[in-house]
Design a protein around this motif. Sequence first.
Motif, PDB file in Angstrom:
ATOM      1  N   LEU A  97     -46.514-138.973  16.995  1.00  0.00           N
ATOM      2  CA  LEU A  97     -47.865-139.136  16.457  1.00  0.00           C
ATOM      3  C   LEU A  97     -47.811-140.114  15.296  1.00  0.00           C
ATOM      4  CD1 LEU A  97     -49.764-135.731  16.126  1.00  0.00           C
ATOM      5  CD2 LEU A  97     -50.027-137.546  17.819  1.00  0.00           C
ATOM      6  N   SER A  98     -48.840-140.922  15.168  1.00  0.00           N
ATOM      7  CA  SER A  98     -48.972-141.762  13.984  1.00  0.00           C
ATOM      8  C   SER A  98     -50.272-141.378  13.287  1.00  0.00           C
ATOM      9  CB  SER A  98     -48.982-143.237  14.375  1.00  0.00           C
ATOM     10  OG  SER A  98     -50.128-143.510  15.163  1.00  0.00           O
ATOM     11  N   GLU A  99     -50.292-141.564  11.988  1.00  0.00           N
ATOM     12  CA  GLU A  99     -51.473-141.200  11.212  1.00  0.00           C
ATOM     13  C   GLU A  99     -51.818-142.403  10.347  1.00  0.00           C
ATOM     14  OE1 GLU A  99     -50.822-137.635   8.972  1.00  0.00           O
ATOM     15  OE2 GLU A  99     -52.905-137.011   9.214  1.00  0.00           O
ATOM     16  N   THR A 100     -53.014-142.895  10.477  1.00  0.00           N
ATOM     17  CA  THR A 100     -53.383-144.102   9.734  1.00  0.00           C
ATOM     18  C   THR A 100     -54.613-143.831   8.892  1.00  0.00           C
ATOM     19  OG1 THR A 100     -54.663-144.776  11.652  1.00  0.00           O
ATOM     20  CG2 THR A 100     -52.477-145.750  11.412  1.00  0.00           C
ATOM     21  N   GLU A 101     -54.713-144.538   7.784  1.00  0.00           N
ATOM     22  CA  GLU A 101     -55.924-144.441   6.960  1.00  0.00           C
ATOM     23  C   GLU A 101     -57.045-145.167   7.692  1.00  0.00           C
ATOM     24  OE1 GLU A 101     -56.204-144.273   3.062  1.00  0.00           O
ATOM     25  OE2 GLU A 101     -54.365-143.085   2.920  1.00  0.00           O
TER      26      GLU A 101
END
Lengths: 402, 402
Positions: free
Chosen positions: B48-52
């Motif tokens: 999973l990636s989490e971006t602003e």
Amino acid sequence: MRRQNLAVVLGTVAAHSPLSRADVAGRTGLTRAAVSSLVDELAARGVLSETETAPSGRVGRPGRALAVSDRGPAGLGLEIGVTHLGACVVDLRGEPRVWHRVERSNAGRAAGQVLAEAAELAAEAEAAAATLGLRVAGRVLAVPGVVPNEPRGLVEHAPNLGWHAVRPADHWPDPATAPEPENEANLGALAEYWHAEQAAETLVHVSADAGIGAALVIGGRLFRGARGFAGELGHVPVQPDGVPCSCGARGCLEQYAGEAAVLGGAGLVGGADPVTVLAERAGAGHPPTLLALERAGRALGLALVSAVNLIDPDGLVLGGAYAELADWLLPAMRAELAARVTVRPWAPEALRPSALGRRGPVLGAAQLTVRRILADPTLLPAAATESPTATATSSVRSAGEV
Amino acid sequence: MRRQNLAVVLGTVAAHSPLSRADVAGRTGLTRAAVSSLVDELAARGVLSETETAPSGRVGRPGRALAVSDRGPAGLGLEIGVTHLGACVVDLRGEPRVWHRVERSNAGRAAGQVLAEAAELAAEAEAAAATLGLRVAGRVLAVPGVVPNEPRGLVEHAPNLGWHAVRPADHWPDPATAPEPENEANLGALAEYWHAEQAAETLVHVSADAGIGAALVIGGRLFRGARGFAGELGHVPVQPDGVPCSCGARGCLEQYAGEAAVLGGAGLVGGADPVTVLAERAGAGHPPTLLALERAGRALGLALVSAVNLIDPDGLVLGGAYAELADWLLPAMRAELAARVTVRPWAPEALRPSALGRRGPVLGAAQLTVRRILADPTLLPAAATESPTATATSSVRSAGEV
């Protein structure tokens, strides 16, 4: 979680009884306290019995042995065949305890009339079971027809009975005790699977009443296809440009190995029990009968070549009425399979006659309820009641899980 | 339990991204604290990636959006065909990111040589993937042959390559990165199932390279039969007393619809890409080619009548090389099915050409690893490492679960 543990305890007792509570704890890895609570619940639901055993040589209290109950909850199987009605009650140990069978010509009669007679037979069987202390917890009806996956409870088409869109519950005296219909070939296959010492994990079961059906059991469960029509072996083409079939196509298996085709080839006309007549003639060496059965065996073998190629079963069972003609059908069937299944290992003995024969479907119908209870004992009411009203309306069902 | 929750969170993000942690909690019914812990673990495993995100109109902190990573773990699919080698890398979103394909005549060459060249192609594809930030976590090899259920890792027989009992790991430069072989028709069927908008739950996928194979997907999983030989459509008899087949039988489908039969019927000889030649001739209206394809379509239709009768699929896909000839094969196939499947509902449009065509098997091979990771993210190491040594030897495998 508790539901699963109930099934684990019950399954352990079913496989290894008699066992003590301590034995069950030892075999399942559950704590003795947990086992005791689960056993109490199973006893309350009427599926386990616990009896004092004779004192063993060991010091201490006399033992108490757990066993699956031979009283209490049971499964009722019913069958509507073209020429008979049948009923069977099986206890939780899987033992058939009541058998009823009456010859009755059902083809073309009003479905309501046939079902009313089946309901009478069911009531007789349930009464006979009651005298043995058995209480029917679920009812399943074997029919020679198409029972689609959705909607449940419907016999869409049973050509040899002349039924179209018949819902047994609509004709049953008490809809609450109406049986759940299921295709007889499917039930015969399940019975065979459950009965086998070493069950094939992928089983093709071929049977014939007036039509020809196959049923597939995969990993212990019925494979019904996307809409419930899997196993329609009778319309597999065996001679693409062959004999016209009632379905509109040509060369369907049914035109070579169906009852009418075999009887016609043997120069016989159908009577009350054509299979017995065929077996008698074949046993006496009647040449046209032998030829007709050999031709049917070749056609069956050819259709099964397709089934083996497509499905790769490890078991192939000749059931239903065919089982009684196996001596004359099997040689040609095995020869076709041996000649045509060559690009994979294939053992001729993988094709064998059913041990259950014509009793398979009604036995499977009765056992279906028992298997559902063993898989999930909470399907039964929490406290077994002896009230006839309550028991008559309770019914173990499953959303097509088995 | 945690394993299952990891898969639930990952699946939710895969289906609905971008989502915030709060969105995931809302959709899954898990607490926000549980979601945070699970998301952190999934991020550590690199899935999973989490971006602003840009601040929305709402008051408060800028949102952070979760998405399945387009970097990190990936699946490598390899393919050994009769006339080519292929490789494909798919990221966790299911997107193909690297494609390699080289024409290479593989029939009759030493398996070790072919596999060494496939290993080179694999290394090139992994290197190309690395430049995109992708790390191959599992490798699957599509082969036109029989890959039995047991023992795993063995290509028992690939007649059109001339392979017998070949174990790719024995010929791979580094056995730790050796791919797991799987039948190409099976992988093509899975790719089709995963790719479809509304997947059929019971799918029969027909494909042809030099031979003809079918594959069955039931409830989203490959049905391989008791020993891995299910779907052998090429040896279904379509004319019981017809043309002798190399298998020893007569009238097998392969003798009417196989590549050699169609080429022969069209008066052509096989070249580097016979399917393209056939499609060009047919497109130009070449009468012998049109006749040969119509004859092949009738035979395919006839064999599929058996498949529909036995298996009752809700989807029937013409894939592989056949997909490129669908314009000329489908009319005769549909006509046979319409004429012969009459005792059940059957929609002609249930038979359709594959959207993936010849790319299906290698795509399925690559996606198999991705699907395994999505189903069980703990197959990946707990902390994603960038060390090339560690990544080269890690390999996502499953005991035949998909």
